[in-house]
Scaffold this active site. Structure first.
Site, PDB file in Angstrom:
ATOM      1  N   ARG A 179      42.578  43.039 161.214  1.00 59.83           N
ATOM      2  CA  ARG A 179      43.437  42.067 161.892  1.00 59.83           C
ATOM      3  C   ARG A 179      44.728  42.729 162.367  1.00 59.83           C
ATOM      4  O   ARG A 179      45.231  42.407 163.450  1.00 59.83           O
ATOM      5  CB  ARG A 179      43.748  40.885 160.956  1.00 59.83           C
ATOM      6  CG  ARG A 179      42.529  40.013 160.682  1.00 59.83           C
ATOM      7  CD  ARG A 179      42.897  38.804 159.852  1.00 59.83           C
ATOM      8  NE  ARG A 179      43.689  37.852 160.598  1.00 59.83           N
ATOM      9  CZ  ARG A 179      44.264  36.779 160.064  1.00 59.83           C
ATOM     10  NH1 ARG A 179      44.156  36.555 158.760  1.00 59.83           N
ATOM     11  NH2 ARG A 179      44.960  35.944 160.811  1.00 59.83           N
ATOM     12  N   CYS A 234      52.288  37.927 156.666  1.00 58.89           N
ATOM     13  CA  CYS A 234      50.819  37.933 156.712  1.00 58.89           C
ATOM     14  C   CYS A 234      50.431  37.053 157.895  1.00 58.89           C
ATOM     15  O   CYS A 234      51.069  37.106 158.942  1.00 58.89           O
ATOM     16  CB  CYS A 234      50.237  37.442 155.400  1.00 58.89           C
ATOM     17  SG  CYS A 234      50.823  35.798 154.898  1.00 58.89           S
TER      18      CYS A 234
END
Length: 276
Positions: A179, A234
């Site tokens: 990611r 995050c």
């Protein structure tokens, strides 16, 4: 470790008057699964805090997928759970570590003196053969006075300065390498990462649901100066929190959370992202 308790400690202190246990079980794929697991069985005396209903606020245009809760609502939840400033809090989830860490971070933000994550979570408790219950406890309401630690939060403006190379603060992306590099993005609008961020996946700080010890955590971050300020993010401000615990256990002192995280960052059309 300073912020993590083992199941043996909790078992030995479970019935201490000041100990309060919080079940934070949750599944990002099924928002009802955590409460269902709690109702099926939980550590005796545990109250339930839901990630989306209690540990997060309402999603808006900006602020990310799991914005911080309305603090008046959160304080009401705390007081209704029979928690006061002198309570020793142990938060757990099913063993992932992230949901309990989010609860831990919020209590740290309130200035709570003693709050811990249960190492290994409910899975470790069960593997020890310790008792569980289905009864939902009913504690008398108590009064709680917060002492907010705003220094634990990084503002959007601070993260923007880092991304533009105008700050020497270390910015850590806690998501997976895939990611971070933009190779996959199952949730957010745009794949990639905030410019200038370095990748340190939160999962590397745990081994089968157990937090690594302080020395092994430090080995993860040897490229950073312990005296350097650090901002952690995050996808939505949840899985960053185990990395914050890891950094503090490793001896870092100035560690902030960008609460909105990547989902907040990409909610602004003008923000750039990197994929390398």
């Amino acid at each position: 470790m300073r912020f993590v308790k083992c199941v043996d400690w909790l078992h030995n202190h479970l019935h201490d008057r000041n100990v309060r246990v919080i079940d934070c079980s949750f599944s990002l794929g099924d928002s009802s699964a955590g409460k269902a697991a709690y109702l099926k069985e939980h550590i005796p005396g545990a109250v339930y805090f839901d990630l989306e209903k209690d540990l997060s606020g309402h999603v808006k245009e900006h602020g990310g997928r799991h914005p911080l809760p309305n603090m008046k609502n959160f304080l009401r939840k705390i007081e209704n759970a029979g928690i006061d400033n002198e309570s020793i809090i142990v938060a757990y989830d099913q063993g992932e570590g992230a949901f309990a860490s989010r609860c831990w971070w919020l209590f740290q933000y309130l200035g709570h003196k003693e709050v811990f994550v249960l190492n290994g979570g409910f899975k470790a408790w069960k593997e020890k053969g310790y008792e569980t219950q289905v009864t939902i406890p009913d504690y008398g309401e108590k009064s709680y006075t917060p002492s907010f630690r705003e220094v634990m939060l990084a503002s959007l403006e601070e993260v923007e300065r880092i991304s533009e190379g105008k700050s020497n603060v270390v910015l850590i992306d806690s998501r997976s390498k895939e990611r971070y590099l933009g190779l996959e993005e199952p949730i957010d609008r745009i794949p990639g990462h905030i410019p200038k961020a370095v990748n340190s996946p939160w999962t590397e700080g745990l081994d089968k649901g157990f937090f690594l010890d302080s020395e092994r955590q430090y080995q993860r971050f040897t490229s950073f100066d312990k005296n350097s300020p650090i901002v952690v993010y995050c996808g939505s401000g949840v899985t960053a929190t185990p990395n914050i615990i890891a950094l503090l256990e490793a001896g870092f002192k100035d560690v902030k959370l960008y609460a909105g995280s990547y989902s907040d960052w990409v909610s602004y059309e003008h923000h750039k992202v990197d994929k390398k």
